[in-house]
Design an enzyme around this catalytic site. Structure first.
Site, short mmCIF file in Angstrom:
data_model
loop_
_atom_site.label_atom_id
_atom_site.label_comp_id
_atom_site.label_asym_id
_atom_site.label_seq_id
_atom_site.Cartn_x
_atom_site.Cartn_y
_atom_site.Cartn_z
N CYS A 1 -53.12 77.09 -91.13
CA CYS A 1 -54.10 76.65 -90.44
C CYS A 1 -55.35 77.52 -90.72
O CYS A 1 -56.51 77.09 -90.17
CB CYS A 1 -53.76 76.82 -88.81
SG CYS A 1 -53.11 78.30 -88.42
N GLU B 1 -59.03 68.57 -91.69
CA GLU B 1 -57.88 69.59 -92.14
C GLU B 1 -56.96 69.01 -93.20
O GLU B 1 -56.42 67.72 -92.95
CB GLU B 1 -57.37 70.12 -90.96
CG GLU B 1 -56.34 71.15 -91.55
CD GLU B 1 -55.31 72.10 -90.51
OE1 GLU B 1 -55.26 73.08 -90.43
OE2 GLU B 1 -55.16 71.09 -89.55
N LYS C 1 -37.62 75.43 -81.13
CA LYS C 1 -37.53 74.15 -81.75
C LYS C 1 -37.95 74.41 -83.15
O LYS C 1 -39.20 74.73 -83.59
CB LYS C 1 -38.71 73.09 -81.21
CG LYS C 1 -38.86 71.57 -82.11
CD LYS C 1 -37.61 70.88 -82.23
CE LYS C 1 -38.01 69.81 -83.02
NZ LYS C 1 -38.62 70.27 -84.47
N GLU D 1 -51.83 76.54 -80.60
CA GLU D 1 -52.56 77.15 -81.90
C GLU D 1 -52.52 76.07 -82.76
O GLU D 1 -51.47 75.49 -83.10
CB GLU D 1 -51.86 78.43 -82.53
CG GLU D 1 -52.53 78.73 -83.65
CD GLU D 1 -51.93 79.96 -84.49
OE1 GLU D 1 -51.71 79.79 -85.78
OE2 GLU D 1 -51.09 80.62 -84.07
#
Length: 493
Positions: A292, A392, A180, A256
């Site tokens: 990340c 974040e 995807k 993840e």
């Protein structure tokens, strides 16, 4: 159009390759170039019917793919790697235009993606079971078998590299793969699909474009998919896990997810070296901090605090923000207008919390009109409880925090829901190893800045994810273990 990008490099249309068919769709999504905000292509929005076709094609192709020897599958993967390398410069330019990341970084991404195919092609031969001494006379052995059809759902920050990297392990293990593509960066994954259609058997690797709600949820819930790998935001990862559980089918899901990663500076560190590692670890010059693994919390000893802040500010002044295809630009735009707005909102929160804005915080000078640009941003006097120190941001925003007590430093570093990476800077091995053992992170660099090595696993603790990518661990995770008990080899009717 971005500077240095010939329009001829773009295709007139971007169909989906599903099995032996090229599919278009009534509904499409606009693919925009972050450097200018222009719509450069329309890509199909794969609906549930297209997802069904993709799963059917992948299911049909999988048995024959799994029956190939590991060496034969490896040759196919190396052929795809060769095809990628044969168009390396074109693909890097498409990837830079598609993602907004600087061209030099995207050249590295193309190389790393091709290397991942080669790496997993090689270690596929190491996929073997064991014989176990479970009884005196019996033969007890394990077999490693693929799941079947695997879905990989990707983030926007490294579209081409992640398409190759995240497909390589499951393909090497004998699965067929449906990728995807990211909503924001669909073009370079489609380019991979077109190369794969030329060198891999039909249905082995499929790339679908579409949004998370329509295409992503259909993949996660599909009964023909038993193994899912997701990389992206934590909240989305939780929704993937929930949707997989709600599908009525047991699925193996690895995720993840995000990080709020600390960089721990010891008192013996050199401020100039710290500045270089801090800027590199934040990925300002590879993905505008949209990673990340970015080390967005810089913990500095009180006695060298001012020197480090000055050194980091000076290093940020050397960054040139501009069009991602401009060879003089070392940092590009954020991926989309919503992403830019999101990051800017955090900048305003940081100022309202009383942190000192040292650099950036707004649009840089001299960038193309319409692009999604934000200057590299540095906050000082950040407290551990501030929003910008706990959430974040996923953008070019670095926070400096001061520490005085070593025990408190470790406690602050671990005082977050995340546990993806950590960086440590020191010449004292005891200090480094003590911190590395105590910090709650799945990946720790000592005197380094976020390099990834295919031979080593990468994954997080706590809310940063489940499972590991890269290395033999990733390859094994795309297989199931079957045990065979032979209790009497000489048995007769």
């Amino acid at each position: 159009m971005s500077a240095g990008f010939p329009e001829a490099a773009l295709r007139d249309r971007y169909p989906l390759v599903v099995g032996d068919d090229e599919l278009s769709a009534d509904a499409t999504m606009a693919a925009k170039a972050p450097g200018t905000g222009e719509t450069v292509a329309e890509v199909p929005l794969a609906d549930t019917e297209v997802v069904d076709q993709a799963v059917a094609a992948a299911s049909e192709a999988q048995p024959a793919w799994a029956e190939l020897s590991a060496a034969e599958r490896g040759r196919y993967l190396r052929s795809l790697a060769d095809a990628v390398r044969s168009q390396a410069e074109r693909l890097a330019r498409i990837d830079a235009m598609d993602s907004g990341n600087p061209l030099a970084a995207m050249r590295n991404d193309v190389d790393y993606g091709a290397d991942a195919l080669d790496y997993f092609a090689g270690i596929a031969r190491e996929l073997h079971g064991k014989t176990l001494p479970a009884s005196a006379k019996g033969l007890h052995l394990t077999l490693r078998e693929p799941y079947g059809v695997v879905a990989r759902i990707l983030p926007f920050n490294h579209p081409l590299m992640f398409t190759l990297f995240h497909a390589a392990a499951p393909l090497a293990a004998g699965n067929t793969v449906i990728v995807k593509a990211p909503d924001q960066t669909p073009i370079s994954p489609l380019e991979v699909a077109y190369l794969a259609a030329e060198v891999l058997p039909s249905g082995v690797l499929t790339v679908l474009t579409g949004d998370g709600t329509t295409t992503g949820e259909a993949l996660v819930a599909h009964p023909g998919i038993g193994r899912i790998g997701f990389t992206g935001r934590g909240a989305t990862g939780l929704r993937v896990m929930e949707a997989a559980a709600a599908s009525g089918h047991v699925k193996h899901v690895t995720v993840e997810l995000g990080g709020k990663n600390p960089l721990l500076v010891a008192p013996d560190a050199d401020p100039a070296f710290v500045a270089e590692q801090a800027v590199g670890g934040m990925n300002f010059e590879s993905s505008q901090g949209q990673s990340c693994g970015s080390t967005s919390r810089l913990y500095v000893p009180a006695e060298m605090h001012a020197d480090v802040v000055d050194a980091v500010a000076a290093r940020l002044d050397q960054i040139r923000v501009g069009d991602p295809l401009d060879p003089t630009a070392t940092m590009g735009p954020l991926v989309s207008e919503p992403q830019l707005s999101r990051v800017q909102s955090y900048v305003e929160v940081g100022k309202s919390e009383g942190a000192r804005l040292v650099r950036g915080g707004g649009p840089p000078d001299g960038v193309p009109d319409g692009g999604y640009y934000l200057a590299p941003t540095l906050f000082d006097r950040v407290e551990s409880g501030h929003v910008i120190a706990t959430e974040e941001i996923f953008g070019p925003v670095l926070s400096v925090l001061e520490w005085r007590d070593r025990e408190d430093l470790i406690a602050q570093a671990n005082a977050t829901r995340y546990g993806l990476t950590a960086n440590i800077i020191t010449n004292d091995l005891d200090w480094a190893m003590d911190a590395a053992r105590r910090v709650q992170a799945g990946c720790v660099w000592i005197n380094g800045r976020g390099q990834h090595f295919l031979e080593t696993p990468f994954g997080g603790y706590k809310d940063s994810g489940l499972g590991a990518e890269g290395s033999m661990e990733s390859l094994l995770s795309y297989t199931r273990t079957k045990v065979v008990h032979v209790l009497d080899i000489g048995a007769r009717p």
